[in-house]
Each structure stands twice: as C-alpha cells, then as structure tokens.
Design a protein around this motif. Structure first.
Motif, PDB file in Angstrom:
ATOM      1  N   TYR A   1       0.853  -1.185   0.000  1.00  0.00           N
ATOM      2  CA  TYR A   1       0.000   0.000   0.000  1.00  0.00           C
ATOM      3  C   TYR A   1       0.887   1.233   0.000  1.00  0.00           C
ATOM      4  CZ  TYR A   1      -3.796   3.189   1.293  1.00  0.00           C
ATOM      5  OH  TYR A   1      -4.722   4.214   1.305  1.00  0.00           O
TER       6      TYR A   1
ATOM      7  N   ARG B   1      -7.430  -4.982  -2.296  1.00  0.00           N
ATOM      8  CA  ARG B   1      -6.388  -4.030  -2.672  1.00  0.00           C
ATOM      9  C   ARG B   1      -5.579  -3.542  -1.469  1.00  0.00           C
ATOM     10  NH1 ARG B   1      -7.053  -6.149  -6.678  1.00  0.00           N
ATOM     11  NH2 ARG B   1      -7.650  -5.324  -8.717  1.00  0.00           N
TER      12      ARG B   1
ATOM     13  N   ARG C   1     -11.624  -4.150  -4.783  1.00  0.00           N
ATOM     14  CA  ARG C   1     -12.091  -3.843  -6.138  1.00  0.00           C
ATOM     15  C   ARG C   1     -13.514  -4.358  -6.313  1.00  0.00           C
ATOM     16  NH1 ARG C   1     -12.243  -7.076 -10.409  1.00  0.00           N
ATOM     17  NH2 ARG C   1     -10.817  -8.557  -9.397  1.00  0.00           N
TER      18      ARG C   1
END
Length: 229
Positions: free
Chosen positions: A31, A46, A126
């Motif tokens: 990240y 994600r 997502r």
C-alpha cells in the motif's frame, strides 16, 4: 489433488506509514510507499490497513479504480466525507461503513475528537458493480456471540463477516460456491485456525478452500473474516 494453501501474516511483520504523530498506518499488504514482493494483496483485495489518527486530524484518500472501502472503528469513532463533503457519516465502534466509489473519487477520514486517538480498520476491495454511495452497517457482538455476522458484501467480489467468541468455542465455516479464498484477521484475543495459532492483529490467508475450522482460545476473542472470489 488438494490445491489449498495457507499463508500467515504476523502483526509485527506488517509495513508501516507514519506522518509525525498525527497518523500511523499498518499495512498487511502492499500500500502506498510500502512495497514488498511477498505482500501482494490476493484477489479483489487491494489493501488491509489498521489506521490511527490523532485528535482533530484527517486523512484524504483517492480511489485509483472502482472500489468498495470498508471502515471499521476499533477505538473511538470517525467522521467520513465523500463527494466533496456532500455525503458525511459518523461511524463508531460497533458499526462498519461501506463506501462504493468510482475511480478518482476522494474520501476524507477525520478524527472528530480534540485529544483522543481513534483506530480503525481500512479495507480497499475492487468492485464490479455500478453501485455508488455509502451505507452504515451497525452490529451488536454481545447479542450474537459464538457466531459470525455478515457486515457487508459485494456481488461476485467479497463477503465481510465478524464474530465474538467465548473461550473454547469452535466453528466450522463453509464457503458458498462463489468464494474460494478467505482472509482471517484476529481483532482481539487468540484463535486457532486450521491448526495455526493466531494472536491479535495476526492474519491468515486460506486459498482454494471450501471450508475451514477455528477455535477461540480466550474469552471475548473477535475475528474478522473476508471471503474472496
């Protein structure tokens, strides 16, 4: 042939981003500036972060693609604004806020308290649906102990559940046909999941499974479960 696998993500091995004393974020998976070839987020996931904001501080985030944002306060509460502040929601411990964002959308997370720190889980997933907006999902773990509660889900993408368990409580969790993977995150307490010992803030990713077993080893142990396609 059994293709299932399991990967443990220990709390102390998470990446970290820090801005002075105002903001700190622990990253289970890659990240921002934290990038590790062994920390790619699985499937539609994600990011899985644990964020802390100092009193009166705020963080501005922007969605890189169409995503669902799941915000789960662990300590205190946060105020979340989207669409340049047109939509705003206060969310406290005992509730989950889901944001359904398009690419480029910004969202602001703020600590409304002057002095006290707040802490919350910050998940980015997502999505494939056209749904937009935000939704608040309150829950009461004390009224539904020793079982999993569904907090939020995305069509053909994910399912998020939470549960609080007494010591020595056991559960066999079966996945429906849509999901083949699970990320198990220990919020508090101690669990044994698939014969693996996990403490608070540890995670376990289970791949290509249909079901798995877990047992709480301490009273009031809390687990978050994220099922993924």
């Amino acid at each position: 042939m059994d293709k299932s696998s399991a990967t443990i993500y220990l709390a102390e091995q998470r990446g970290i981003t820090q801005a002075d004393q105002s903001f700190r974020s622990w990253h289970t998976f890659n990240y921002g500036d934290y990038q590790n070839p062994h920390r790619e987020a699985p499937g539609a996931l994600r990011a899985f972060n644990e964020d802390t904001l100092a009193g009166g501080q705020r963080m501005v985030h922007q969605a890189a693609e169409a995503v669902d944002i799941l915000l789960l306060p662990l300590v205190g509460g946060i105020t979340v604004a989207v669409d340049n502040g047109k939509s705003q929601q206060y969310v406290e411990a005992g509730s989950l806020l889901s944001l359904h964002l398009s690419a480029g959308d910004k969202y602001i997370v703020e600590n409304p308290f002057e002095v006290d720190l707040v802490s919350y889980l910050h998940l980015v997933i997502r999505r494939t649906t056209l749904k937009t907006g935000l939704a608040l999902h309150p829950f009461d773990l004390g009224q539904h102990s020793n079982r999993l509660l569904k907090l939020a889900e995305g069509a053909k993408s994910y399912q998020c559940l939470i549960g609080q368990f007494d010591g020595r409580s056991e559960l066999n969790q079966a996945l429906d046909g849509t999901f083949k993977h699970s990320y198990v995150f220990i919020i508090d307490g101690v669990f044994e999941v698939q014969n693996r010992l996990l403490h608070a803030r540890d995670g376990l990713f289970l791949s290509q499974i249909q079901e798995f077993d877990f047992e709480a080893l301490a009273n009031n142990s809390i687990v978050l479960l994220l099922n993924l396609c």
